[in-house]
Motif scaffolding. Structure first.
Motif, PDB file in Angstrom:
ATOM      1  N   GLY A 134      -7.940 -25.543  19.053  1.00  0.00           N
ATOM      2  CA  GLY A 134      -8.742 -26.740  18.800  1.00  0.00           C
ATOM      3  C   GLY A 134     -10.193 -26.635  19.218  1.00  0.00           C
TER       4      GLY A 134
ATOM      5  N   GLN B  79     -15.866 -30.775  17.531  1.00  0.00           N
ATOM      6  CA  GLN B  79     -16.243 -31.913  18.368  1.00  0.00           C
ATOM      7  C   GLN B  79     -15.215 -32.028  19.485  1.00  0.00           C
ATOM      8  N   PRO B  80     -15.646 -32.219  20.731  1.00  0.00           N
ATOM      9  CA  PRO B  80     -14.679 -32.352  21.821  1.00  0.00           C
ATOM     10  C   PRO B  80     -13.823 -33.590  21.622  1.00  0.00           C
ATOM     11  N   ARG B  81     -12.552 -33.453  21.852  1.00  0.00           N
ATOM     12  CA  ARG B  81     -11.639 -34.581  21.734  1.00  0.00           C
ATOM     13  C   ARG B  81     -10.849 -34.653  23.021  1.00  0.00           C
ATOM     14  N   ILE B  82     -11.493 -35.255  24.029  1.00  0.00           N
ATOM     15  CA  ILE B  82     -10.891 -35.323  25.354  1.00  0.00           C
ATOM     16  C   ILE B  82      -9.525 -35.977  25.305  1.00  0.00           C
ATOM     17  N   HIS B  83      -9.313 -36.781  24.273  1.00  0.00           N
ATOM     18  CA  HIS B  83      -8.122 -37.624  24.309  1.00  0.00           C
ATOM     19  C   HIS B  83      -6.817 -36.889  24.117  1.00  0.00           C
ATOM     20  N   SER B  84      -6.826 -35.572  23.935  1.00  0.00           N
ATOM     21  CA  SER B  84      -5.530 -34.911  23.963  1.00  0.00           C
ATOM     22  C   SER B  84      -5.461 -33.996  25.174  1.00  0.00           C
ATOM     23  N   ALA B  85      -4.446 -34.207  25.984  1.00  0.00           N
ATOM     24  CA  ALA B  85      -4.282 -33.438  27.208  1.00  0.00           C
ATOM     25  C   ALA B  85      -2.802 -33.149  27.389  1.00  0.00           C
ATOM     26  N   VAL B  86      -2.521 -32.110  28.113  1.00  0.00           N
ATOM     27  CA  VAL B  86      -1.119 -31.748  28.325  1.00  0.00           C
ATOM     28  C   VAL B  86      -0.589 -32.479  29.540  1.00  0.00           C
ATOM     29  N   LEU B  87       0.417 -33.299  29.316  1.00  0.00           N
ATOM     30  CA  LEU B  87       0.994 -34.114  30.381  1.00  0.00           C
ATOM     31  C   LEU B  87       2.227 -33.421  30.934  1.00  0.00           C
TER      32      LEU B  87
ATOM     33  N   ALA C 140      -2.141 -35.296  33.973  1.00  0.00           N
ATOM     34  CA  ALA C 140      -2.319 -34.599  32.700  1.00  0.00           C
ATOM     35  C   ALA C 140      -3.598 -33.795  32.762  1.00  0.00           C
ATOM     36  N   ARG C 141      -3.574 -32.634  32.126  1.00  0.00           N
ATOM     37  CA  ARG C 141      -4.743 -31.782  32.170  1.00  0.00           C
ATOM     38  C   ARG C 141      -5.164 -31.407  30.773  1.00  0.00           C
ATOM     39  N   PHE C 142      -6.451 -31.316  30.586  1.00  0.00           N
ATOM     40  CA  PHE C 142      -6.915 -30.670  29.380  1.00  0.00           C
ATOM     41  C   PHE C 142      -7.692 -29.429  29.748  1.00  0.00           C
TER      42      PHE C 142
END
Lengths: 247, 247
Positions: A68, A82-90, A241-243
């Motif tokens: 991504g 474009q950065p999409r902070i809204h997906s992170a691994v929980l 959760a971390r990205f």
DNA sequence: CGAATCTTTATGTATATACATAATGTTAGC
DNA sequence: GCTAACATTATGTATATACATAAAGATTCG
């Protein structure tokens, strides 16, 4: 500059060429040197720059695209996404594993385990087909002697018939399922709620205390395996959760 | 059986060979036909089975390994990984984007925006270096006219000096940062808490009402860019996370 | 001027080949 | 029986090559 033949040998810290190129590009993106929208060098340019074959840079860039960080457009080139902070691994841990990892003793108590037919009127059970043969389990998890979470769970016996013979008086159903049901898909829902009188009693907190509610539906090939609702004491538990670009 | 030369043409639904092989193996794993621990066919077996080159199956299996469905061991073979439900992709939306997507009108109100020095005594600010030059922002988000979330945010001005000149009276700081700060890394913490008197007033709920608390620290190259704490009305908001093998 | 066509080009997919590497399984030696 | 050396083998990495494909850009024609 060293010829391509010696490049492999002079690689720093014994990384492969692939890893070196990937780290290089990743750094440029994460440092801001290549901002979102920036067109990264064409494959043939990178190929010349690193003195390697196109297939090598192609695999690197395809990997970054899968992660991504990059978007590719035919004929146009490859661009920093474009950065999409809204997906992170929980991390949603198996409680029985997580509590000892925290250094606290884990405790488990089965409240009931009944076999019955699902009732679609109940919104909690609408996840399973109406009239399905289910195992209705209720239990509690303890950390350091204190109640940590209440769990309400339904297991679809048409999908997991072995569960009917399992002994959930000592093994938490979540742990049992993890060990007996192969790869599945899952959806989680996280919310906050005030403890009802029953929850408050089960968790040894005041009525109305904030609790973290984790609902999970797990299925395989469109058949729902299990639906769980875990109510955690808000003062004892939170999720992390971390990205990061490596996924 | 058709020769390898005609295999490409007879491919169903015009999928590439790569996609077809990947879907095939994924299905066997997700259907339970190949349980965790099962050794999948060697690359040269798959190569014969699909009538293709080893590089092709190698790329497919490497992709599945990157996705976590398969573990590879040199000389031994490739094995279906143990399911680890506890990692799922969490969607943490930009509120300004998410609310209209739900069909509600989005509203925003800046409460204050002050430039000052960070104070490491405050646990909220320990994420930033002590004495750092920060922007201290407090604001509210509305959905359908009702208050949805309170936001407390610190922005490190040494890392993002442009933020000092931004106008946060109309643009939420989260949205501004997403558009002005390139790729970063982030850590999120999700918890439940009871509304304090101040929170209750800001969110138009009763004191003690359950709220979902989302804390996020964002950094680039070890320098903290921003720390946010968003308090959501527990009755209006929840988070969704999904696990599926395609990532 | 605008629409349709052709050309160019960067990526996408697949192949055949070569050698490196790590771990398993076997064998030899004490 | 135990260990050390060796051969085997599946994966790991990299290359050179070929052709497909989609889309940007140039060109042609009405």
């Amino acid at each position: 500059m060293a010829a391509s033949a010696t490049l492999k040998a002079t690689t720093e810290a014994s990384l492969t060429l692939h890893q070196r190129i990937r780290a290089d590009i990743e750094n440029r993106i994460l440092s801001g040197e290549w901002p979102p929208g920036h067109r990264i060098p064409f494959e043939h340019e990178l190929m010349a720059q690193y003195g390697c074959a196109r297939m090598t840079v192609n695999k690197v860039i395809a990997g970054l695209a899968a992660a991504g960080l990059i978007e590719r457009r035919r004929r146009a080139g490859s661009f920093v996404a474009q950065p999409r902070i809204h997906s992170a691994v929980l991390q949603i841990p198996d409680i029985q594993v997580e509590i000892p990892a925290r250094g606290e003793t884990y405790g488990y108590e089965l409240i009931h385990c009944r076999r019955r037919l699902a009732n679609a009127d109940d919104p909690l059970e609408s996840a399973l087909a109406d009239g399905a043969d289910v195992l209705d389990i209720r239990c509690r998890h303890f950390a350091g002697g204190r109640p940590l979470a209440l769990e309400e769970r339904l297991i679809g016996l048409s999908v997991v018939p072995e569960a009917a013979d399992a002994d959930f008086s000592t093994v938490p159903p979540g742990t049992w399922l993890l060990n007996h049901v192969p790869w599945t898909e899952a959806e989680h829902r996280i919310s906050a709620l005030n403890a009802t009188a029953r929850m408050a009693e089960g968790l040894s907190v005041a009525k109305g205390a904030a609790c973290l509610c984790l609902e999970r539906r797990t299925w395989r090939a469109n058949a729902t395996i299990t639906y769980v609702r875990q109510i955690f004491r808000g003062d004892l538990y939170d999720l992390v959760a971390r990205f990061s670009p490596q996924g």
